[in-house]
Design an enzyme around this catalytic site. Structure first.
Site, PDB file in Angstrom:
ATOM      1  N   ASP A  40       1.484   2.112   7.946  1.00 34.28           N
ATOM      2  CA  ASP A  40       1.427   3.330   7.132  1.00 34.28           C
ATOM      3  C   ASP A  40       2.413   4.341   7.707  1.00 34.28           C
ATOM      4  O   ASP A  40       2.295   4.756   8.866  1.00 34.28           O
ATOM      5  CB  ASP A  40       0.002   3.890   7.162  1.00 34.28           C
ATOM      6  N   ASP A  58       5.115   3.773   0.990  1.00 35.41           N
ATOM      7  CA  ASP A  58       4.975   4.103   2.405  1.00 35.41           C
ATOM      8  C   ASP A  58       3.895   3.325   3.142  1.00 35.41           C
ATOM      9  O   ASP A  58       3.612   3.628   4.305  1.00 35.41           O
ATOM     10  CB  ASP A  58       4.708   5.603   2.563  1.00 35.41           C
ATOM     11  N   GLU A  59       3.309   2.317   2.516  1.00 36.24           N
ATOM     12  CA  GLU A  59       2.332   1.515   3.267  1.00 36.24           C
ATOM     13  C   GLU A  59       2.273   0.100   2.721  1.00 36.24           C
ATOM     14  O   GLU A  59       2.586  -0.161   1.564  1.00 36.24           O
ATOM     15  CB  GLU A  59       0.945   2.157   3.239  1.00 36.24           C
TER      16      GLU A  59
END
Length: 359
Positions: free
Chosen positions: A13, A107-108
């Site tokens: 993350d 983003d993860e």
């Protein structure tokens, strides 16, 4: 992590991704409270730096509320093309270690490194190497959770944020879950956590004492999920990119929304998240559906389909807002808003169609 049939899952993350990219590219923003989004009346915070979070500013928060909490807050417009390129660099690093990469957003992602390309026995070592490479190549930091299933890996990635990692080993899973507040569990929003608290369920240990029948009676189909995670069980595999039947995102609010500007602002993170997926995968869809859950937990959906795929972020934004506007006047407040794109297909829009990236 032990050998044998136990899986080795990493949840990566990025730390305050959009805001961190802006602080990286604009040195004058470093150390200052930054919000990515619009400061206009109907604006919403898409991401907040850690400096802003210290004042209580959070994603999905109306911009006006964020400014009240932090008068010194600096708003910057989103640059999704830049975020997408950073995400592409990060994804390339993941691919050096495993083909089993399940992106959740820009983003993860989840990584299954049980049988990895570098034959590294330790998932903890792999997570450390990946985070170091991300920083070396992008000057951005990431946090990681390492465990034997996706649920625990997701929880673990929050424990050493920012720029850290945490491992939950097989022998630790039950105790780890038991000691957490139910509101910390992925999939338990503020409204559900409050209902659990009213039922005397405050921790993972309390949740584990409930029968599957009781949880299903109180929470419907989600009761099966809650029964499993209270026992640190999650058998979902890490699934690499594939064409979905639909893609969606939703936000549960800490307080009921009743005003049209607030609902339109509250829908923006879901719109941005869905379009992020479309841009990253080249996926397009014909049907936009808005999901609304009211204060009494009644849930409705409203959909609109076109003859061809939704061509741009601006078009998706317009459709979503029109579906929300058609619900007014409201009889009660709204606790959750979501947006889903379905009837999906692969491929970019026809030549001549402009893909708008500005919210």
């Amino acid at each position: 992590m032990s050998e044998g049939s136990v899986r080795k899952i990493i949840h990566l993350d990025m730390d305050a991704f959009y805001a961190s990219v802006e602080q990286r590219d604009h040195p004058e923003l470093r150390g200052r409270p930054v919000a990515v989004g619009g400061a206009r009346e109907r604006g919403v915070v898409a991401a907040a730096s850690y400096e802003a979070r210290a004042f209580g500013v959070r994603s999905a928060m109306p911009s006006a509320t964020a400014l009240r909490k932090c008068p010194e807050l600096v708003f910057v417009p989103p640059r999704f093309a830049v975020y997408k390129e950073a995400s592409r660099q990060i994804r390339a690093i993941f691919a050096e270690y495993t083909p089993l990469i399940e992106p959740v957003s820009l983003d993860e992602a989840y990584l299954d490194v049980t049988h990895n390309l570098k034959a590294i026995a330790s998932a903890t070592q792999i997570a450390h190497e990946i985070r170091a490479k991300i920083f070396a190549e992008t000057n951005l930091t990431a946090s990681a959770g390492i465990s034997y299933n996706k649920f625990l890996a997701k929880l673990a990635s929050d424990f050493r944020k920012p720029n850290g990692q945490f491992v939950v080993r097989p022998a630790q899973g039950l105790a780890f879950v038991a000691g957490l507040a139910v509101g910390q569990f992925h999939g338990v929003g503020p409204v559900t956590a409050a209902k659990m608290n009213r039922l005397g369920i405050f921790s993972g240990a309390d949740l584990r004492e409930q029968t599957a029948e009781f949880l299903q009676q109180q929470f419907g189909k989600a009761g099966h999920y809650y029964h499993a995670i209270a026992r640190a069980q999650d058998h979902r595999p890490v699934v690499a990119d594939r064409l979905r039947k639909s893609v969606g995102s939703e936000t549960t609010f800490a307080q009921d929304l009743v005003l049209l500007p607030d609902l339109l602002a509250g829908l923006q993170p879901a719109i941005a998240e869905v379009w992020d997926y479309c841009q990253r995968t080249g996926t397009r869809g014909r049907t936009v559906t808005v999901k609304v859950k009211f204060a009494d937990f009644q849930q409705i959906t409203r959909s609109r389909s076109g003859a061809g795929p939704v061509p741009s972020l601006a078009a998706m934004h317009r459709i979503g807002c029109e579906l929300i506007e058609a619900l007014f006047p409201l009889a009660q407040g709204v606790r959750l808003l979501g947006l889903t794109l379905s009837n999906l297909s692969q491929g970019q829009p026809e030549a001549g169609q402009q893909l708008a990236l500005d919210l």
